[in-house]
Scaffold this active site. Structure first.
Site, PDB file in Angstrom:
ATOM      1  N   PHE A  27      -8.051 -16.404   2.292  1.00 31.34           N
ATOM      2  CA  PHE A  27      -7.241 -15.257   1.863  1.00 31.34           C
ATOM      3  C   PHE A  27      -5.910 -15.765   1.274  1.00 31.34           C
ATOM      4  O   PHE A  27      -5.343 -16.716   1.785  1.00 31.34           O
ATOM      5  CB  PHE A  27      -7.010 -14.369   3.087  1.00 31.34           C
ATOM      6  CG  PHE A  27      -6.410 -13.037   2.790  1.00 31.34           C
ATOM      7  CD1 PHE A  27      -7.200 -11.991   2.341  1.00 31.34           C
ATOM      8  CD2 PHE A  27      -5.056 -12.819   2.979  1.00 31.34           C
ATOM      9  CE1 PHE A  27      -6.643 -10.744   2.084  1.00 31.34           C
ATOM     10  CE2 PHE A  27      -4.492 -11.573   2.709  1.00 31.34           C
ATOM     11  CZ  PHE A  27      -5.293 -10.537   2.262  1.00 31.34           C
TER      12      PHE A  27
ATOM     13  N   ASP B 146      -7.860 -18.058  11.597  1.00 29.49           N
ATOM     14  CA  ASP B 146      -7.522 -16.710  11.167  1.00 29.49           C
ATOM     15  C   ASP B 146      -8.725 -15.815  11.482  1.00 29.49           C
ATOM     16  O   ASP B 146      -9.833 -16.059  10.995  1.00 29.49           O
ATOM     17  CB  ASP B 146      -7.217 -16.723   9.660  1.00 29.49           C
ATOM     18  CG  ASP B 146      -6.759 -15.363   9.145  1.00 29.49           C
ATOM     19  OD1 ASP B 146      -7.205 -14.333   9.701  1.00 29.49           O
ATOM     20  OD2 ASP B 146      -5.978 -15.327   8.186  1.00 29.49           O
TER      21      ASP B 146
ATOM     22  N   TYR C 268      -5.341  -3.904  11.896  1.00 30.52           N
ATOM     23  CA  TYR C 268      -5.568  -2.676  11.118  1.00 30.52           C
ATOM     24  C   TYR C 268      -6.925  -2.665  10.433  1.00 30.52           C
ATOM     25  O   TYR C 268      -7.247  -1.735   9.713  1.00 30.52           O
ATOM     26  CB  TYR C 268      -4.439  -2.445  10.095  1.00 30.52           C
ATOM     27  CG  TYR C 268      -4.132  -3.631   9.213  1.00 30.52           C
ATOM     28  CD1 TYR C 268      -4.938  -3.947   8.133  1.00 30.52           C
ATOM     29  CD2 TYR C 268      -3.030  -4.442   9.469  1.00 30.52           C
ATOM     30  CE1 TYR C 268      -4.652  -5.035   7.320  1.00 30.52           C
ATOM     31  CE2 TYR C 268      -2.736  -5.544   8.670  1.00 30.52           C
ATOM     32  CZ  TYR C 268      -3.557  -5.834   7.600  1.00 30.52           C
ATOM     33  OH  TYR C 268      -3.288  -6.922   6.811  1.00 30.52           O
ATOM     34  N   LYS C 269      -7.720  -3.730  10.621  1.00 35.36           N
ATOM     35  CA  LYS C 269      -9.049  -3.770  10.008  1.00 35.36           C
ATOM     36  C   LYS C 269     -10.051  -3.188  11.022  1.00 35.36           C
ATOM     37  O   LYS C 269     -10.079  -1.992  11.222  1.00 35.36           O
ATOM     38  CB  LYS C 269      -9.355  -5.193   9.564  1.00 35.36           C
ATOM     39  CG  LYS C 269      -8.422  -5.608   8.415  1.00 35.36           C
ATOM     40  CD  LYS C 269      -8.539  -7.030   7.936  1.00 35.36           C
ATOM     41  CE  LYS C 269      -7.603  -7.240   6.744  1.00 35.36           C
ATOM     42  NZ  LYS C 269      -7.425  -8.635   6.353  1.00 35.36           N
TER      43      LYS C 269
ATOM     44  N   ARG D 292     -17.057  -5.079  -2.501  1.00 40.82           N
ATOM     45  CA  ARG D 292     -17.200  -5.446  -1.105  1.00 40.82           C
ATOM     46  C   ARG D 292     -17.542  -4.189  -0.305  1.00 40.82           C
ATOM     47  O   ARG D 292     -16.830  -3.192  -0.368  1.00 40.82           O
ATOM     48  CB  ARG D 292     -15.875  -6.042  -0.644  1.00 40.82           C
ATOM     49  CG  ARG D 292     -15.985  -7.041   0.463  1.00 40.82           C
ATOM     50  CD  ARG D 292     -14.657  -7.712   0.712  1.00 40.82           C
ATOM     51  NE  ARG D 292     -13.597  -6.744   0.984  1.00 40.82           N
ATOM     52  CZ  ARG D 292     -12.491  -7.031   1.661  1.00 40.82           C
ATOM     53  NH1 ARG D 292     -12.286  -8.241   2.137  1.00 40.82           N
ATOM     54  NH2 ARG D 292     -11.577  -6.115   1.860  1.00 40.82           N
TER      55      ARG D 292
HETATM   56  C1  LIG Z   1      -6.209  -9.081   5.844  1.00 40.53           C
HETATM   57  C2  LIG Z   1      -5.920 -10.527   5.952  1.00 40.53           C
HETATM   58  C3  LIG Z   1      -4.601 -11.000   6.105  1.00 40.53           C
HETATM   59  C4  LIG Z   1      -3.450 -10.027   6.028  1.00 40.53           C
HETATM   60  O1  LIG Z   1      -2.229 -10.542   6.430  1.00 40.53           O
HETATM   61  P1  LIG Z   1      -0.992  -9.527   6.574  1.00 40.53           P
HETATM   62  O2  LIG Z   1       0.138 -10.373   6.972  1.00 40.53           O
HETATM   63  O3  LIG Z   1      -1.385  -8.491   7.577  1.00 40.53           O
HETATM   64  O4  LIG Z   1      -0.776  -8.862   5.251  1.00 40.53           O
HETATM   65  C5  LIG Z   1      -4.414 -12.360   6.307  1.00 40.53           C
HETATM   66  N1  LIG Z   1      -5.480 -13.209   6.343  1.00 40.53           N
HETATM   67  C6  LIG Z   1      -6.747 -12.771   6.172  1.00 40.53           C
HETATM   68  C7  LIG Z   1      -7.877 -13.739   6.237  1.00 40.53           C
HETATM   69  C8  LIG Z   1      -6.996 -11.427   5.964  1.00 40.53           C
HETATM   70  O5  LIG Z   1      -8.252 -11.006   5.782  1.00 40.53           O
END
Ligand SMILES: *Cc1c(COP(=O)(O)O)cnc(C)c1O
Length: 422
Positions: free
Chosen positions: A144, A221, A246-247, A396
């Protein structure tokens, strides 16, 4: 097409009917089906296929947040911090550890955003390694964006070299790739357990062991795995982990992240953002920073209480349903989506950019087609089908086991097929 032809075996019309029957059967036999009605909006005709970006709210959350405003915030005012709120980052962290992460108490805390938590953990890990010969961080080009950017920033701050793994974009990082990349110069390895684009599920225990064999520390992560796959952080001996709430945990837009630090690191480690909430006895307000003992030392500023209240509803549901049953349903959902993909979208030139092996798959599928653009997804949204677009040509389809129905999957796949003219 002649009437005669439509009556022969493999016509699209017949396949449609069979999938509809199968979706109905899968929904009626689904042991978790009753959880769907606990979520706001599941009684509408909308097909929501993006719970892996922003989970649906629970009906309970509307009540919990309203009660919090009236009784807690409105009623207790500043007294609330001492009475309950200050302890919530650890209390909810422990519940998350137990329900979702496979983590014993005292190692998980709710704080900040994933980006900030990852920064703190990576810097803490580098400080723990504390070896001038280990000047490399291993990561992968498919991770990401925030993960890549912040490691690039840390490398610049600390004068480190980045060693990039190049995974198959439709798959993910393998143990062999980690064994090749990690060596005597590696300090830290940062990887996602479930890849945000392909949904590839990495072999967390084997990769963690490979990183340790190389004498390095691992930061996982878990943004796309928390609440979708079973995670055993303690059993695997993971050093550090972070993720979103939040996911799949439905904490709401911008709800705080979580940080996991294995207890074997907790005595000695320091994180780089020294704030009052991570200090020993915050309200002493004394000169000089002395970290609070244990995982509390990983806090920095004032905790975000609303998001924790929202995620608690989901954590309660997960504890009741169990992650094992949630993972089972997730595999049924993605398996069904792959079958529909094969019958409907593959013949129209679409490619599955997600592993076919269920053991290597998280809880979404990504479908690539050269004709897919942002406008394709905007058109789907206009028709009440909500997946998301991932450049350059991916749609997706996210499947949240507690709130997604098989009928919803079929409706979404039919709309995608229609966009391709099928
Ligand atoms: C959604 C996501 C993030 C989001 O990070 P935020 O700091 O909440 O914006 C980070 N890493 C991965 C792999 C994600 O899927």
């Amino acid at each position: 097409m002649s009437t005669h032809r439509e009556e022969t075996e493999n016509t699209p019309a017949r396949a449609d009917g069979e999938f509809r029957v199968r979706a109905t059967e899968l929904d009626s036999q689904d042991p978790l089906a009753h959880y769907r009605q606990h979520f706001i909006g599941t009684d509408t005709p909308l097909s929501y296929l993006d719970g892996n970006s922003l989970g649906r709210p629970l009906k309970r959350t509307a009540e919990d947040v309203a009660a919090f405003i009236t009784d807690q915030w409105g009623g207790r005012l500043i007294r609330g911090w001492d009475e309950q709120w200050l302890e919530m980052p650890q209390a909810i962290g422990d519940q998350l550890g137990r329900a979702v992460l496979g983590a014993a108490p005292g190692q998980t805390v709710i704080a900040d955003s994933t980006t900030v938590v990852l920064y703190k953990l990576i810097r803490a890990a580098l400080a723990a390694v504390n070896d001038a010969h280990r000047d490399e961080v291993v990561l992968d080009i498919e991770n990401f964006p925030t993960d890549r950017y912040l490691v690039e920033g840390i490398a610049r701050e600390e004068g480190l070299t980045l060693r990039w793994i190049q995974p198959d974009p439709a798959g993910g990082v393998t143990v062999e790739q980690v064994r090749q990349a990690a060596g005597p110069r590696t300090a830290v390895v940062l990887l996602s357990q479930v890849a945000y684009r392909s949904a590839h599920l990495a072999d967390l225990p084997a990769i963690t062991a490979a990183v340790h064999d190389a004498g390095a520390l691992v930061v996982w992560d878990l943004c796309h795995s928390a609440g979708s796959v079973e995670i055993g952080l303690d059993d695997a001996g993971v050093d550090f982990a972070a993720g979103c709430t939040y996911k799949y945990l439905n904490g709401g837009p911008g709800s705080p992240a979580f940080a996991y630090v294995n207890s074997r690191h907790l005595g000695s480690l320091r994180q780089p953002i020294w704030g009052w909430m991570g200090r020993k006895d915050a309200f002493e307000m004394a000169a000089g920073y002395e970290p609070a003992a244990g995982i509390r030392g990983f806090l920095s500023g004032t905790p975000a209480i609303f998001g924790m209240i929202a995620m608690q509803g989901t954590l309660d549901l997960i504890e009741e349903a169990t992650m094992a049953a949630i993972r089972e349903k997730s595999l049924r959902l993605t398996g069904f989506a792959v079958d529909v993909f094969d019958a409907w979208l593959a013949p129209l030139g679409a490619k599955l950019a997600t592993p076919r092996d269920p053991a290597l798959r998280g809880s979404h599928i990504t479908v690539d087609h050269p004709d897919f653009t942002k406008a394709t997804v905007a058109g789907l949204w206009d028709g009440d089908v909500i997946p998301d677009f991932r450049a350059p040509h991916g749609i997706r389809v996210g499947l949240s086991p507690l709130s997604t129905s098989f009928g919803e999957v079929l409706q979404g796949m039919a709309a995608i097929r229609a966009r391709l003219g099928g």
